[in-house]
Design a protein around this motif. Structure first.
Motif, mmCIF file in Angstrom:
data_model
loop_
_atom_site.group_PDB
_atom_site.id
_atom_site.type_symbol
_atom_site.label_atom_id
_atom_site.label_comp_id
_atom_site.label_asym_id
_atom_site.label_seq_id
_atom_site.Cartn_x
_atom_site.Cartn_y
_atom_site.Cartn_z
ATOM 1 N N ALA A 348 -15.712 -4.357 0.708
ATOM 2 C CA ALA A 348 -15.151 -4.826 1.968
ATOM 3 C C ALA A 348 -16.057 -5.841 2.648
ATOM 4 N N SER A 349 -17.373 -5.593 2.619
ATOM 5 C CA SER A 349 -18.300 -6.515 3.270
ATOM 6 C C SER A 349 -18.285 -7.888 2.609
ATOM 7 N N ASP A 350 -18.198 -7.913 1.263
ATOM 8 C CA ASP A 350 -18.174 -9.195 0.555
ATOM 9 C C ASP A 350 -16.878 -9.955 0.828
ATOM 10 N N LEU A 351 -15.769 -9.225 0.869
ATOM 11 C CA LEU A 351 -14.493 -9.883 1.141
ATOM 12 C C LEU A 351 -14.454 -10.432 2.560
ATOM 13 N N HIS A 352 -15.056 -9.687 3.482
ATOM 14 C CA HIS A 352 -15.105 -10.140 4.878
ATOM 15 C C HIS A 352 -15.884 -11.439 5.009
ATOM 16 N N GLU A 353 -16.968 -11.578 4.260
ATOM 17 C CA GLU A 353 -17.759 -12.807 4.299
ATOM 18 C C GLU A 353 -16.968 -13.994 3.770
ATOM 19 N N LEU A 354 -16.115 -13.743 2.794
ATOM 20 C CA LEU A 354 -15.338 -14.840 2.208
ATOM 21 C C LEU A 354 -14.184 -15.279 3.097
ATOM 22 N N HIS A 355 -13.721 -14.366 3.946
ATOM 23 C CA HIS A 355 -12.523 -14.667 4.742
ATOM 24 C C HIS A 355 -12.750 -14.263 6.196
ATOM 25 N N LYS A 356 -13.769 -14.826 6.827
ATOM 26 C CA LYS A 356 -14.044 -14.480 8.221
ATOM 27 C C LYS A 356 -12.950 -14.991 9.146
ATOM 28 N N PRO A 361 -3.837 -11.032 5.726
ATOM 29 C CA PRO A 361 -4.677 -10.431 4.678
ATOM 30 C C PRO A 361 -5.020 -11.456 3.610
ATOM 31 N N PRO A 362 -6.262 -11.445 3.107
ATOM 32 C CA PRO A 362 -6.658 -12.408 2.077
ATOM 33 C C PRO A 362 -5.918 -12.185 0.762
ATOM 34 N N LYS A 363 -6.021 -13.174 -0.108
ATOM 35 C CA LYS A 363 -5.291 -13.152 -1.375
ATOM 36 C C LYS A 363 -5.613 -11.902 -2.184
ATOM 37 N N GLN A 364 -6.891 -11.488 -2.188
ATOM 38 C CA GLN A 364 -7.271 -10.338 -3.007
ATOM 39 C C GLN A 364 -6.490 -9.080 -2.605
ATOM 40 N N ILE A 365 -6.188 -8.961 -1.309
ATOM 41 C CA ILE A 365 -5.408 -7.811 -0.851
ATOM 42 C C ILE A 365 -3.921 -8.048 -1.073
ATOM 43 N N GLN A 366 -3.469 -9.284 -0.853
ATOM 44 C CA GLN A 366 -2.068 -9.600 -1.091
ATOM 45 C C GLN A 366 -1.670 -9.377 -2.548
ATOM 46 N N ASP A 367 -2.649 -9.481 -3.453
ATOM 47 C CA ASP A 367 -2.356 -9.293 -4.879
ATOM 48 C C ASP A 367 -1.951 -7.857 -5.218
ATOM 49 N N LEU A 368 -2.154 -6.930 -4.269
ATOM 50 C CA LEU A 368 -1.713 -5.551 -4.500
ATOM 51 C C LEU A 368 -0.193 -5.434 -4.454
ATOM 52 N N VAL A 369 0.453 -6.382 -3.798
ATOM 53 C CA VAL A 369 1.906 -6.347 -3.662
ATOM 54 C C VAL A 369 2.560 -6.394 -5.044
ATOM 55 N N ASN A 370 3.584 -5.577 -5.207
ATOM 56 C CA ASN A 370 4.376 -5.447 -6.443
ATOM 57 C C ASN A 370 3.708 -4.583 -7.501
ATOM 58 N N ARG A 371 2.550 -3.992 -7.189
ATOM 59 C CA ARG A 371 1.925 -3.092 -8.155
ATOM 60 C C ARG A 371 2.537 -1.701 -8.040
ATOM 61 N N CYS A 372 2.788 -1.071 -9.175
ATOM 62 C CA CYS A 372 3.331 0.285 -9.230
ATOM 63 C C CYS A 372 2.203 1.251 -9.581
ATOM 64 N N MET A 373 2.199 2.414 -8.937
ATOM 65 C CA MET A 373 1.183 3.410 -9.245
ATOM 66 C C MET A 373 1.597 4.759 -8.698
ATOM 67 N N LEU A 374 0.853 5.776 -9.056
ATOM 68 C CA LEU A 374 1.048 7.128 -8.548
ATOM 69 C C LEU A 374 0.050 7.368 -7.421
ATOM 70 N N PHE A 375 0.547 7.827 -6.283
ATOM 71 C CA PHE A 375 -0.289 8.087 -5.112
ATOM 72 C C PHE A 375 -0.334 9.585 -4.853
ATOM 73 N N ARG A 376 -1.532 10.119 -4.682
ATOM 74 C CA ARG A 376 -1.686 11.507 -4.241
ATOM 75 C C ARG A 376 -1.863 11.460 -2.732
ATOM 76 N N ILE A 377 -0.864 11.909 -1.970
ATOM 77 C CA ILE A 377 -0.907 11.766 -0.523
ATOM 78 C C ILE A 377 -0.903 13.128 0.160
ATOM 79 N N SER A 378 -1.306 13.120 1.415
ATOM 80 C CA SER A 378 -1.264 14.328 2.236
ATOM 81 C C SER A 378 -0.155 14.173 3.266
ATOM 82 N N ALA A 379 0.770 15.127 3.291
ATOM 83 C CA ALA A 379 1.882 15.099 4.240
ATOM 84 C C ALA A 379 1.693 16.215 5.258
#
Length: 486
Positions: A348-356, A361-379
């Motif tokens: 997070a600190s390195d990404l913050h330096e690149l996109h102050k 949201p920066p590209k690296q975070i936007q790249d998460l869009v459209n990814r499929c995965m299994l989430f273990r969540i607490s309800a």
């Protein structure tokens, strides 16, 4: 009684007892954390009956015993004090322990006929939900590594500490989560950095049991200087374990991104295996009022959080709020630092330096869009009563085989034809596309208007409807075709 006493026969009244023992473990205790000055030398023995007894060498005698007593070897020891076992975390539940003094003598002897009781292995099922276990007793376990997570820095009471999490699995598929601290991290970290194909078997000697807030939850932790991790040895314990594996060709998945928050003592024995995964849909979470922890298969449809980092103990960490969808439902999931760092591939600190200076949201975070995965969540109740409340994610899994097995339809959802990062409301061509296509234009839903006077108001209404900003650089003039009504 013969020439040698058994550990069970020792007495505080006898200072000249002799005992024949094998060394299980020997280690030095520093005067304080990070200090090079030695406080004591500790030795753990077992006798011919397998009874374990602890011995201590005080600071004043360190020089005399510093190079003595090697692990696995057998010795005869005579002239020592028998004192009360005062250790908080005990390598032995024996009432007494041995304390060496100036008169103590020892000699290495042949071990050919001396029994081998180096390890007291506990089975994984025996640890879970067993209130009779003493959390102060240090135990041994053996398993193969199925997950290793990136090391982390933590601050406790103003002191920095380093930890690494990993998961062990026994030959029956039961799993236990482990956390090693400080000096133990480098050896585990070395395996994290390697690309290994053979299953990694580890025997953890003298580790602590920690029970969580839920009944049955258990976690294994290192215990100060005594804990030892032994990898892939040739001893009979390792051979027997490998022979008992149901799938000996199983490959250890190094650099796993499946993780849960450190120090949250979750039961991992039920997780990540295809036949035990408790999978629910997003719709079921809401309609059936499910409370607890569940696996949800979903696709990331967008990034909700405008600020993707947070300060924690003076360290910048990820806190990314996702909008996820499955075949019928949608929800907000909160992704925390460890999982986000692994998925994004940067701290997070390195990404913050690149996109102050940024407003999205920066590209690296936007790249998460459209990814499929299994989430273990607490309800929890608040998540179900407040639809805008984000479910916290404790664990993720991107294993394609599991995804294909549990949720092939999620993988089949097509990606958006237009990348969200390319969409800009200041793009004249996109606005032109909205306004020029009569067949699909929302103008078809408006009542017919007549006369030139209405033309400007219609265009202004359309522009306002499709733009969240009022600052478009230029809008091409378009005439609205008005049909005559007979």
């Amino acid at each position: 009684m013969g020439m040698y006493s058994l550990a069970t026969e020792l007495s505080t009244f006898k200072k000249t007892s002799a005992i024949k023992v094998r060394v299980i473990r020997t280690y030095l205790v520093p005067l304080r954390k990070g200090s090079s000055e030695i406080k004591s030398k500790e030795i753990v023995f077992h006798d011919s009956e397998g009874t374990v007894i602890h011995a201590t060498v005080p600071k004043s005698l360190i020089d005399k015993f510093i190079n003595s007593f090697e692990e696995c070897k057998v010795y005869a020891v005579k002239n020592f004090f028998v004192v009360s076992n005062c250790l908080v975390y005990k390598t032995s539940l024996h009432e007494y322990m041995m304390q060496f003094n100036h008169d103590t003598i020892w000699k290495e002897i042949r071990s050919d006929n001396f029994p081998w009781h180096m390890y007291r292995l506990k089975s994984f099922p025996s640890l879970r939900g067993n209130p009779s276990l003493n959390e102060k007793e240090l135990i041994d376990i053996i398993g193969r590594v199925v997950e290793i997570h990136a090391p982390e820095q933590k601050t406790f009471s103003g002191h920095n500490a380093k930890l690494i999490d990993f998961v062990l699995e026994d030959s029956l598929g039961n799993r236990i989560s482990c956390t090693f601290w400080d000096d133990y991290v480098p050896k585990i970290e070395a395996y994290y950095q390697c690309e290994l194909t053979d299953p990694v078997v580890v025997l953890i000697q003298f580790c602590r049991i920690k029970y969580g807030v839920r009944d049955g939850d258990v976690k294994i932790c290192s215990a100060y200087d005594v804990t030892q991790a032994l990898f892939d040895l040739d001893s009979q314990e390792f051979k027997s374990f490998r022979e008992s594996l149901r799938d000996p060709e199983y490959q250890t998945p190094m650099r796993s991104i499946a993780s849960f928050s450190s120090l949250s003592y979750n039961n991992t024995g039920e997780e990540s295996t295809s036949h035990q995964m408790d999978l629910v849909t997003i719709t079921e979470l809401y309609t059936m009022d499910k409370i607890g922890e569940f696996w949800v298969a979903a696709k990331i449809s967008g990034i909700e959080s405008p600020n993707d980092c947070t300060w924690e103990d003076g360290v910048l960490r990820f806190k990314v709020q996702l909008r996820v969808v499955d075949m019928k439902g949608n929800a907000s999931f909160m992704l925390w630092d460890r999982d986000a760092s692994e998925l994004i591939g940067i701290a997070a600190s390195d990404l913050h330096e690149l996109h102050k200076d940024r407003t999205r949201p920066p590209k690296q975070i936007q790249d998460l869009v459209n990814r499929c995965m299994l989430f273990r969540i607490s309800a929890k109740t608040e998540h179900l009563s407040k639809l805008d409340s984000a479910f916290p994610v404790f664990k993720i899994n991107t294993d394609q085989q599991l995804l294909k097995q549990h949720c092939p339809e999620i993988l089949g959802i097509p990606e958006e034809e237009v990348n969200t990062e390319m969409l800009s409301l200041e793009d004249d061509e996109i606005l032109e596309g909205f306004l020029s296509d009569e067949a699909d234009s929302p103008i078809a839903t408006l009542p017919p208007l007549s006369g030139e006077a209405a033309e400007g108001s219609v265009k202004r209404s359309l522009i306002d409807e499709f733009s969240s900003t009022q600052g478009c650089k230029k809008v091409k003039q378009h005439r609205v075709k008005v049909e005559k009504i007979d």
